[in-house]
Design an enzyme around this catalytic site. Structure first.
Site, PDB file in Angstrom:
ATOM      1  N   LYS A   1      32.782  31.521  40.024  1.00 25.41           N
ATOM      2  CA  LYS A   1      33.332  31.346  38.709  1.00 25.41           C
ATOM      3  C   LYS A   1      34.956  32.062  38.827  1.00 25.41           C
ATOM      4  CE  LYS A   1      30.884  35.951  38.131  1.00 25.41           C
ATOM      5  NZ  LYS A   1      29.761  36.673  37.519  1.00 25.41           N
TER       6      LYS A   1
ATOM      7  N   TYR B   1      63.487  46.994  30.628  1.00 29.19           N
ATOM      8  CA  TYR B   1      62.948  47.180  29.397  1.00 29.19           C
ATOM      9  C   TYR B   1      62.688  48.766  28.898  1.00 29.19           C
ATOM     10  CZ  TYR B   1      62.520  42.459  28.307  1.00 29.19           C
ATOM     11  OH  TYR B   1      62.919  40.973  28.096  1.00 29.19           O
TER      12      TYR B   1
HETATM   13  C1  PLP Z   1      29.249  37.225  38.619  1.00 29.27           C
HETATM   14  C2  PLP Z   1      27.728  37.211  38.917  1.00 29.27           C
HETATM   15  C3  PLP Z   1      27.146  37.377  40.181  1.00 29.27           C
HETATM   16  C4  PLP Z   1      28.272  37.898  41.506  1.00 29.27           C
HETATM   17  O1  PLP Z   1      28.538  39.329  41.225  1.00 29.27           O
HETATM   18  P1  PLP Z   1      29.293  40.147  42.421  1.00 29.27           P
HETATM   19  O2  PLP Z   1      29.086  41.663  41.912  1.00 29.27           O
HETATM   20  O3  PLP Z   1      30.509  39.597  42.401  1.00 29.27           O
HETATM   21  O4  PLP Z   1      28.550  39.706  43.538  1.00 29.27           O
HETATM   22  C5  PLP Z   1      25.987  37.235  40.568  1.00 29.27           C
HETATM   23  N1  PLP Z   1      25.143  37.014  39.583  1.00 29.27           N
HETATM   24  C6  PLP Z   1      25.486  36.643  38.508  1.00 29.27           C
HETATM   25  C7  PLP Z   1      24.460  36.332  37.104  1.00 29.27           C
HETATM   26  C8  PLP Z   1      26.889  36.964  38.062  1.00 29.27           C
HETATM   27  O5  PLP Z   1      27.273  36.455  36.919  1.00 29.27           O
END
Ligand code: PLP
Length: 383
Positions: free
Chosen positions: A44, A270
């Site tokens: 993601k 700035y």
């Molecule tokens: C983002 C996410 C993960 C991964 O989490 P990490 O801490 O990066 O391993 C696993 N499960 C769900 C449901 C997530 O939303």
């Protein structure tokens, strides 16, 4: 290959992403959890800033059979780029858009009563089954069927002709603390719910472990694990057990695009936040807060040039940042400046940046902007 003096894109601000490192990290996670446990690397947020499609590809080479994303659009991006494996949307899909998930054969996240009849109607209309994993909230207080309703909810879905239940999962908010018993307790509550359903088909995958739980709580590995940050070579917190030796895949760099000697007392940038007490050589680099390089780095931020730590001087602006060059350091135009990564014997890690900004490495990756060119190393077919 010797580094190019001028990069093949105009802005000279880039993230070097070693895809073989992502592949290796995923493979190491696979070896750690063992052959009976499926891998669902999480790609993601553009593969945590590393690029969703190349990261997905690398993760598949590392042994992934299913990938996790947060949104329907992220799933579509993988699908449209010929990522050929199961894709689970673990986040939220607005009900009017759920039919697209069915159409593309994505695995949806089911956790609300009201979703069930809508999914059933959409699936019937499309003449397809809606593939889902049910999420149970055992202590995250975010998405998920409340524990006390979970048994009946699962039974209801198992009876559905249109919904194909493929997994049941939960999420662990405190798994980065191996000493905290909450994770063990919530996991036991999760297991109690699923074992109260004796006729649960074997093929339904149970899962609970994010990166931290993979490392700290091996009992949570179950049928499938969901590593995110670990795939990109970082640990989810300072306290976790480092059972898998992953290595970072990303370095953030740019080049010096201007150099100027300024006199004592001259205000820089700035607000003239900084002015040197003696003559100073100032290097300008083409990265700013619009690229995800936080403006708070104006106060105590550092970069590496020729293996030396150099301070940021003045305010980080939208597109540019100024660096104070130490008196005894020879620099030239086009010298490479490392904002994340190593240069000779010095290193600036994402953890260091996160600590300075009172945040976590995740956020630093996710905020890396689109203007930062992604330069991929070790792509398959590339020599
Ligand atoms: C983002 C996410 C993960 C991964 O989490 P990490 O801490 O990066 O391993 C696993 N499960 C769900 C449901 C997530 O939303």
């Amino acid at each position: 290959m010797a580094p190019l003096r001028v990069r093949p894109y105009s802005r000279q601000t880039w993230a070097e992403i070693d895809l073989s490192q992502i592949e290796r990290n995923v493979r190491l996670i696979g070896e750690f959890v063992g052959p009976g446990v499926e891998l669902m690397p999480i790609v993601k947020a553009g593969g945590y800033g590393h690029g969703a499609v190349p990261s997905a590809d690398a993760a598949m080479r590392g042994g992934a059979k299913v990938l996790g994303v947060a949104s329907l659009d992220e799933a579509k991006e993988l699908y449209e780029n010929a990522i050929d494996c199961d894709i689970a949307v673990l986040g939220f899909i607005e009900e009017n858009f759920q039919d697209d998930a069915i159409r593309f054969n994505f695995i949806g996240n089911l956790y609300r009563e009201e979703q069930i009849p809508i999914l059933e109607r959409q699936a019937r209309k499309l003449g397809k089954k809606a593939r889902v994993h049910i999420k149970i909230d055992t202590g995250m207080i975010r998405l998920g069927v409340p524990e006390e309703k979970a048994g009946a909810f699962i039974r209801r879905v198992l009876e559905s002709q249109e919904i194909q239940l493929e997994g049941i999962f939960t999420h662990c908010p405190l798994s980065d603390d191996p000493e905290n018993s909450f994770t063990v307790e919530q996991f036991e509550r999760f297991m109690r719910i699923v074992s109260s359903l004796p006729d649960l088909p074997e093929k339904i995958k149970l899962h609970a472990a994010n990166s931290a739980a993979i490392l700290d709580f091996p009992q949570t590995h179950l049928d499938l694990v969901r590593p995110g940050i670990l795939c990109y070579g970082h640990y989810p917190g300072d306290g976790v057990k480092r059972e898998v030796e992953v290595s970072p895949a990303l370095e953030l760099k740019c080049q010096i695009i201007d150099l100027k000697t300024i006199q004592p007392g001259t205000g820089i940038g700035y607000g003239h936040l900084f002015s040197p007490k003696k003559e100073m050589l100032v290097a300008v680099i083409p990265i700013g807060y619009a690229d995800g390089y936080n403006r708070l780095h104006s106060f105590g931020g550092e970069v590496l040039i020729r293996g030396r730590r150099c301070p940021i001087v003045g305010a980080v602006s939208m597109d540019f940042t100024m660096i104070g060059v130490p008196d005894d350091l020879e620099v030239e135009m086009q010298d490479v400046v490392t904002l994340i990564g190593s240069d000779e014997n010095e290193e600036i890690t994402v953890s260091e940046l996160a600590r300075k900004l009172s945040t976590i490495p995740y956020e630093i990756f996710c905020l890396l902007g689109d203007r930062v060119y992604r330069e991929y190393l070790n792509e398959p077919g590339q020599d």
